[in-house]
Design a protein around this motif. Structure first.
Motif, PDB file in Angstrom:
ATOM      1  N   UNK A 118      36.854  77.398  40.225  1.00 37.40           N
ATOM      2  CA  UNK A 118      38.184  77.669  40.775  1.00 37.40           C
ATOM      3  C   UNK A 118      39.034  78.419  39.766  1.00 37.40           C
ATOM      4  N   UNK A 119      39.855  79.322  40.277  1.00 36.50           N
ATOM      5  CA  UNK A 119      40.779  80.066  39.444  1.00 36.50           C
ATOM      6  C   UNK A 119      42.215  79.800  39.913  1.00 36.50           C
ATOM      7  N   UNK A 120      43.158  80.565  39.441  1.00 39.86           N
ATOM      8  CA  UNK A 120      44.582  80.327  39.686  1.00 39.86           C
ATOM      9  C   UNK A 120      44.910  80.270  41.177  1.00 39.86           C
ATOM     10  N   UNK A 121      44.377  81.209  41.956  1.00 44.95           N
ATOM     11  CA  UNK A 121      44.713  81.280  43.365  1.00 44.95           C
ATOM     12  C   UNK A 121      43.539  81.063  44.293  1.00 44.95           C
ATOM     13  N   UNK A 122      42.387  80.691  43.758  1.00 46.71           N
ATOM     14  CA  UNK A 122      41.178  80.539  44.564  1.00 46.71           C
ATOM     15  C   UNK A 122      40.489  79.223  44.221  1.00 46.71           C
ATOM     16  N   UNK A 123      40.243  78.409  45.234  1.00 43.27           N
ATOM     17  CA  UNK A 123      39.523  77.156  45.041  1.00 43.27           C
ATOM     18  C   UNK A 123      38.058  77.385  45.395  1.00 43.27           C
ATOM     19  N   UNK A 124      37.164  77.057  44.462  1.00 42.35           N
ATOM     20  CA  UNK A 124      35.732  77.193  44.723  1.00 42.35           C
ATOM     21  C   UNK A 124      35.302  76.179  45.774  1.00 42.35           C
TER      22      UNK A 124
ATOM     23  N   UNK B 216      46.059  76.656  42.600  1.00 39.54           N
ATOM     24  CA  UNK B 216      47.157  76.214  41.734  1.00 39.54           C
ATOM     25  C   UNK B 216      48.426  76.997  42.040  1.00 39.54           C
ATOM     26  N   UNK B 217      48.289  78.265  42.398  1.00 39.94           N
ATOM     27  CA  UNK B 217      49.471  79.075  42.689  1.00 39.94           C
ATOM     28  C   UNK B 217      50.297  78.482  43.827  1.00 39.94           C
ATOM     29  N   UNK B 218      49.650  77.746  44.739  1.00 43.36           N
ATOM     30  CA  UNK B 218      50.376  77.127  45.841  1.00 43.36           C
ATOM     31  C   UNK B 218      51.241  75.959  45.369  1.00 43.36           C
TER      32      UNK B 218
END
Length: 550
Positions: free
Chosen positions: A116-122, A289-291
């Motif tokens: 997962x990255x800042x705006x994308x959940x794996x 996380x951005x959310x």
């Protein structure tokens, strides 16, 4: 008017604070995956690259935005691509390499987004059984080591960094990762900013949050300049000071950087807030996380001053109205005041704008995205350092001549401040200024005259700007359709004046194939000296550094 809805459902409206845009050109090509160039390639020189420039311009930013059939959602999610422009004897070569982070290697191995990255959940691994996929939803998102934001130095070593607890030590000669470094192995922090500051003696300062049973803290970090051994990385690092969030303890402020003067670290607690519970449950909800990051204009911005020598927090907190800040210009002390210069906007929703779907829009849809954004402008706050019982309340304590900033004592522990603009009206034509840079080695923590940055008449920087604080005179470099990166100042070896040197910037073109070049400007006149044309495509990046070489 623009309206903002807070998480409590309240709606706040305010006048628009941006420059309206019509007919913006597409920038989709600037956030498109590219290939790495592992061996240096020659560039075509136009004009002249001064022979005295000897070193490497190191750049960092996202360069791969999908794996297999899965795509990242946010610009910040792309895999780190490291760039090196080698400048020597008037010639320039270029190479690049994807950071072999654990995130990158896992994604490559499975050809899907595994981390997962800042705006994308794996998403759960389809190779696991149904029960294991179900359980994985209840796991916390693990911090990524995709260090895609900047190049920084600690103890003379070069690292690539992001905002998690992981960095990678990098060999500037090859751009290869030498070592993955975890801040939490040395001090109790869950991350650190990608923008540390350096004292003249080599001591580094940074900031990082900590989350634990005792609560949430903002931590000031100090890293000594001395090396204990060849293998030494962050040994000797310590937490200089810990500060608890001022308002809701479970919703600390987001910060991308901080300021530093000769004697103080300045932490800017802004009303861009992080909902920690949403971060903890991100896998369960499937939202990045951005959310969990939101803007609350009902809260003031607070400046906290921390003494670098003692680690004590200054007894006075300095308040100003709600604003957002990502990058500071400089800070220095003079005549009993601390001058805090920064780029700030009157709302804090810029992060949400930079999802890839927005950045790949065109026509009126792209105009609409841009017009939702509030412009960032250079501003100065003047903070009086000596507040006592005898300090008169309810009057402006800023006695500096020709300064329109104000500082009003409300109590012995609270001063309310307003800013003065570090620009004239002509900066409006360039959409404000961001990515500020100064002659850092000479002027950091000291009075200074010049700063440089990018103008933003688009979602990305589309011009280079120089501000002369004597008269607030603006000089620009602009060519339609081109997008220059953050300017990097390199002083000339025989420099006398503060602006004796050059500005380096990587310029990308979204409409022409293989039309990237390294631009070299005379920092004094802002006239183009030369450019080194690279026969490849390069995505628009974030930050970097110049590494001098013999």
């Amino acid at each position: 008017m623009s309206c903002i809805t807070t998480q409590t459902g309240e709606v706040f409206c305010k006048p628009d604070c941006h420059t309206n845009a019509h007919g913006l050109q597409s920038i989709a090509a600037l956030v498109r995956s590219t290939d790495e160039i592992l061996e240096p390639i020659a560039t075509q020189i136009r004009g002249t690259i001064p022979a005295w420039i000897s070193g490497n311009l190191l750049r960092n930013g996202p360069g791969k935005f999908e794996f297999g059939n899965e795509n990242y959602n946010h610009w910040f999610d792309g895999m780190a691509l490291l760039h090196k422009f080698r400048i020597k004897d008037g010639e320039v070569t270029y190479m690049s390499r994807f950071l072999r982070s654990d995130s990158y290697k896992q994604n490559i191995e499975r050809d899907r987004i595994m981390v997962s990255e800042f705006g994308t959940v794996a998403m759960p691994d389809p190779c696991k059984n149904i029960f294991m996929r179900f359980l994985s939803r209840f796991e916390m998102i693990k911090p990524t080591d995709n260090a895609s934001v900047s190049f920084v130095t600690y103890k003379g070593d070069y690292y690539v960094s992001t905002e998690t607890n992981f960095m990678h030590k990098v060999d500037p000669a090859t751009l290869e990762s030498v070592e993955k470094v975890d801040w939490s192995k040395f001090i109790a922090v869950n991350g650190a900013t990608a923008h540390p500051h350096l004292d003249p003696d080599g001591t580094s300062y940074n900031m990082g949050n900590s989350y634990g049973p005792k609560g949430i803290f903002y931590n000031i970090i100090c890293v000594p300049p001395e090396r204990e051994s060849v293998e030494d990385t962050l040994q000797g690092a310590k937490v200089l000071c810990s500060i608890t969030p001022t308002a809701d303890k479970g919703k600390p402020s987001y910060y991308h950087s901080f300021a530093m003067s000769e004697n103080y670290v300045v932490f800017i607690e802004q009303p861009i807030k992080m909902n920690v519970w949403r971060i903890v449950t991100a896998k369960l909800t499937g939202k990045g996380i951005n959310d969990a990051i939101y803007w609350d204009p009902t809260q003031d911005t607070i400046f906290h001053l921390i003494c670098k020598k003692t680690g004590k927090v200054h007894s006075v907190k300095y308040y100003t109205k709600a604003m957002s800040n990502f990058h500071q210009i400089n800070a220095f002390e003079q005549d009993g005041f601390l001058m805090l210069d920064l780029c700030a906007a009157d709302d804090g929703q810029a992060i949400s704008v930079y999802n890839l779907q927005n950045m790949r829009k065109s026509g009126e849809a792209l105009d609409e995205v841009y017009n939702m954004m509030c412009r960032a402008f250079p501003r100065r706050f003047v903070l009086p350092l000596d507040i006592t019982n005898e300090t008169p309340p309810n009057e402006n304590l800023n006695t500096r001549p020709d300064s329109t900033a104000t500082a009003i004592k409300l109590s012995n522990e609270k001063v309310f401040c307003t800013f003065e603009n570090l620009h004239g009206d002509d900066i409006e034509d360039f959409g404000g200024l961001e990515f500020p840079q100064i002659n850092y080695k000479r002027c950091n923590t000291k009075p200074y005259r010049y700063f440089y940055g990018c103008g933003f008449r688009h979602l990305l920087g589309d011009s280079l700007l120089k501000m002369d604080l004597e008269g607030k005179k603006l000089t620009s470099w602009y060519q339609p359709g081109l997008f220059p990166s953050e300017p990097v100042f390199v002083p000339s070896p025989d420099a006398i004046d503060e602006d004796d040197g050059v500005i380096l910037s990587v310029v990308v073109n979204p409409t022409e194939d293989k039309a990237t070049f390294l631009l070299v400007l005379d920092a004094k006149t802002f006239e183009e000296l030369g450019r080194a044309e690279v026969p490849i495509n390069i995505p628009y990046g974030f930050h970097g550094a110049f590494q001098p070489t013999a």
